[in-house]
Enzyme design. Structure first.
Site, PDB file in Angstrom:
ATOM      1  N   ASP A 306      -2.315 -20.533  13.414  1.00  0.00           N
ATOM      2  CA  ASP A 306      -1.378 -21.644  13.578  1.00  0.00           C
ATOM      3  C   ASP A 306      -0.031 -21.191  13.034  1.00  0.00           C
ATOM      4  OD1 ASP A 306      -0.704 -24.385  14.164  1.00  0.00           O
ATOM      5  OD2 ASP A 306      -0.652 -24.694  12.000  1.00  0.00           O
ATOM      6  N   ARG A 380       5.122 -36.672  21.669  1.00  0.00           N
ATOM      7  CA  ARG A 380       5.952 -35.664  21.015  1.00  0.00           C
ATOM      8  C   ARG A 380       7.342 -36.188  20.671  1.00  0.00           C
ATOM      9  NH1 ARG A 380       5.502 -30.053  24.045  1.00  0.00           N
ATOM     10  NH2 ARG A 380       6.122 -29.332  21.974  1.00  0.00           N
ATOM     11  N   ASP A 517      -5.768 -29.183  13.094  1.00  0.00           N
ATOM     12  CA  ASP A 517      -6.460 -27.897  13.203  1.00  0.00           C
ATOM     13  C   ASP A 517      -7.964 -28.037  12.989  1.00  0.00           C
ATOM     14  OD1 ASP A 517      -4.067 -26.481  13.567  1.00  0.00           O
ATOM     15  OD2 ASP A 517      -3.741 -26.334  11.409  1.00  0.00           O
TER      16      ASP A 517
END
Length: 677
Positions: A306, A380, A517
């Protein structure tokens, strides 16, 4: 925790001596089949030594009662050396656990319940409780900051004296029980029940209470059992054959033959190798939740990284305002600050701070009754919907462009220039009107390029996943030196990439620190979560790095490879040195009845009794001589698998063969030359 515990310290050695004697309990010995067969052999020789008259028909041959006493003593030492090696590795883990237990003191917690604050013991807290922590407090339990920010001293956990920031609203909201609040105040939601905190699990792991055999270790154990059973059948079959041909064979000689040809060296050291592997990982401030994770790390092919907080420092901060054509800096600053006013993330707060640094302020009164527009991976964008109906938003250039119809070409060009430089541009809009850009800067971690190059040398392919656009992702990829990258990634993309690589037969590792994640960390064969990350990430991963250094995976991979190589090297040594024992013992058993078999006595051993003692003594001494190798591991070098195999066959294969011939001959010279036999 961060200090390496030496296995040579007097306290550990003394504790290992005591613990090794406890392992002679048959209930424990039966768990190691090779040692259990050795245990039975010891029992037989002790019975013959204690009652020679009753067992005279069984014993037969020329060995005396004294010989059986001596053989029993050597067999006892062989077992004890094996148990000592494991106890030594376990004692190292216990010493690390003791240092952790010092942190786990009885602390008080401020429990927020029904609008009041109650003082309770930390062991009364459960998941879901809300507590308050202030400067000077020891954090009573694992949790996630819901409101506020604190500076934490985690030196007792990581050894790093630098204070770390933990705050609400981002991926650095997780706090660990046992750390100390240096400054600030926060409300924390408890995420662990009593006995299940991160510290509790660390203690249980390094103490060995949760260690299970890895698949590779289980497979090797099956091989050792099969080999031992085959040898046992062969040795037992010698008895009727010897009687049929009227050959005199000592029971002690047969036991010696079985013990020396069994893989006692690797059988005795195998538990210590596994325990020491976990200890080495813990010694670099990585907590592995299982030995399997460490072993798998030695075989990974692909590393998914990441970007934010992993390759980069993680806290993106506003570094520049760029007005759109026809818009003023005053207008852009106002819209950007209003759009960030209800964004309680480090990024949102940095926009406010940067605006104030430029001399701008916003009317706090206008925010009363307004609503936050929360960021999601799908939209977003984030922002504020004012009570007067105006909407201020900020987000990725494409996402804001979609909401506003289009992005002016000069603004798009400015965004591309910022992306090429490795920065992240955010478009800012007021009621559908683009007013400019906020440029966010995220610094690449020092030395990251060299560390990734090292991964490449040992055959691991690195792939960066980021939500940034392709230009920003490409710039960061060039700067860090990753092999490949995926831009505009959402959590589902990381998961799909891992599944795709696994479908190709690859073993995949991933590092990450955020809640988004967690699914990918859980899917990966090896998931390394950052200690600075969220509780969800740490729960999903099978390893946690206390130093929050994603490149720590290099050391983990090295230790994993060390574990596999050490196990293979000592297995090779154990098998090859049995060849010399064969040439020592077989002539000793049969030479008196079959003179031609003395041709096998290539070492020229003094007598059959001397051969038996020499082989047994060498078999016993091989274990303590190899304990440092089992504990510290065979040194790993980033070379090809074929080169590594050739090296280990030469060093541990040929070395095991030559050393056993030399060792047995030297022992024979000593015990026969000094008149011991």
């Amino acid at each position: 925790m961060s200090q390496k515990v030496s296995w040579m310290s007097g306290q550990i050695l003394w504790g290992s001596l005591k613990d090794s004697l406890l392992k002679f309990d048959p209930r424990y010995t039966v768990k190691n089949p090779v040692m259990f067969i050795l245990y039975l052999c010891l029992a037989v020789t002790l019975l013959i030594a204690a009652f020679p008259a009753e067992f005279s028909d069984v014993a037969g041959g020329s060995l005396t009662r004294v010989d059986y006493v001596a053989i029993s003593a050597i067999l006892f030492l062989t077992m004890w050396f094996s148990f000592f090696s494991e106890a030594l590795a376990e004692a190292q883990g216990k010493a690390q656990a003791d240092s952790l237990k010092k942190m786990k003191t009885e602390t008080r917690a401020r429990l927020l319940k029904d609008g009041t604050t109650l003082e309770v013991n930390s062991d009364m807290l459960k998941a879901g409780d809300m507590i308050m922590i202030q400067a000077g407090d020891i954090v009573p339990d694992d949790g996630s900051i819901e409101k506020g920010a604190v500076m934490l001293d985690e030196s007792m956990m990581t050894g790093e004296s630098q204070l770390v920031l933990r705050e609400s609203g981002g991926d650095k909201s997780s706090v660990l029980g046992g750390t100390r609040v240096a400054s600030g105040e926060a409300i924390v939601k408890v995420t662990a029940d009593p006995g299940e905190t991160f510290l509790d699990r660390m203690i249980r792991l390094v103490e060995g209470a949760e260690r299970q055999k890895t698949p590779n270790e289980l497979a090797l154990t099956v091989v050792l059992i099969s080999l031992t059973i085959a040898l046992l059948v062969v040795v037992v079959a010698i008895v009727p054959l010897a009687r049929f041909y009227s050959i005199s064979v000592d029971t002690g000689s047969l036991i010696t033959l079985l013990v020396c040809l069994m893989p006692t060296t690797i059988g005795g050291l195998l538990p210590a190798i596994g325990v020491a592997g976990i200890n080495r990982v813990t010694g670099i401030n990585v907590v592995a939740k299982s030995g399997k994770a460490v072993e798998t790390a030695g075989d990974i092919d692909v590393l998914i990284l990441d970007k934010t907080g992993t390759l980069t420092m993680g806290n993106r901060y506003a570094s520049q305002f760029i007005p759109a054509p026809g818009k003023s800096m005053d207008e852009l600053a106002a819209v950007a600050m209003y759009a960030s006013a209800m964004d309680d993330t480090p990024e949102g707060r940095s926009v406010i701070s940067f605006g104030k640094k430029l001399g701008y302020n916003i009317d706090e009164g206008r925010l009363e009754g307004s609503q936050a527009i929360l960021f999601t991976p799908e939209t977003r964008v984030s922002g504020t919907r004012m009570k007067d109906g105006l909407t201020y938003i900020k987000g990725s250039v494409d996402a804001v462009g979609t909401k506003c119809g289009r992005i002016p070409e000069p603004v798009r060009l400015q965004a591309e220039n910022a992306s090429r430089g490795g920065s992240t541009p955010l478009a800012v809009a007021s009621d559908g009107d683009i007013v400019g850009l906020i440029v966010l800067k995220d610094l690449v971690k020092p030395g990251i390029k060299d560390r990734l190059a090292e991964l490449r040398r040992i055959g691991i392919r690195t792939v960066m996943c980021t939500g940034d656009n392709r230009l920003t992702a490409a710039a960061i990829a060039r700067e860090t030196g990753v092999d490949d990258y995926v831009a505009n990634a959402i959590p589902e993309d990381k998961l799909s990439i891992i599944k795709k690589e696994q479908a190709l037969g690859k073993l995949v590792a991933m590092t990450g620190d955020g809640t988004n994640d967690a699914p990918a960390l859980a899917q990966a064969d090896v998931g390394l979560a950052m200690n600075s990350g969220t509780s969800a990430a740490k729960e999903a991963a099978n390893m946690v790095d206390l130093d929050s250094d994603p490149t720590k995976l290099i050391e983990v991979v090295t230790i994993g490879k060390q574990l596999l190589i050490t196990r293979g090297a000592l297995t090779t040594f154990s098998v090859t040195n049995d060849v010399a024992k064969y040439f020592a013992i077989l002539p000793a058993i049969l030479a008196s009845s079959i003179p031609a078999i003395s041709l096998l006595n290539v070492m020229g051993l003094a007598s059959p009794r001397s051969a038996i003692y020499s082989a047994l003594i060498f078999n016993a001494l091989a274990i303590p001589l190899l304990i440092p190798v089992a504990i510290n591991g065979v040194k790993y070098r980033p070379v090809s698998a074929s080169a590594m195999l050739r090296r280990n066959l030469l060093v541990y294969g040929a070395g095991g063969l030559v050393s056993s011939f030399i060792g047995i001959k030297l022992i024979d010279i000593i015990i026969s030359g000094w008149g011991i036999i």
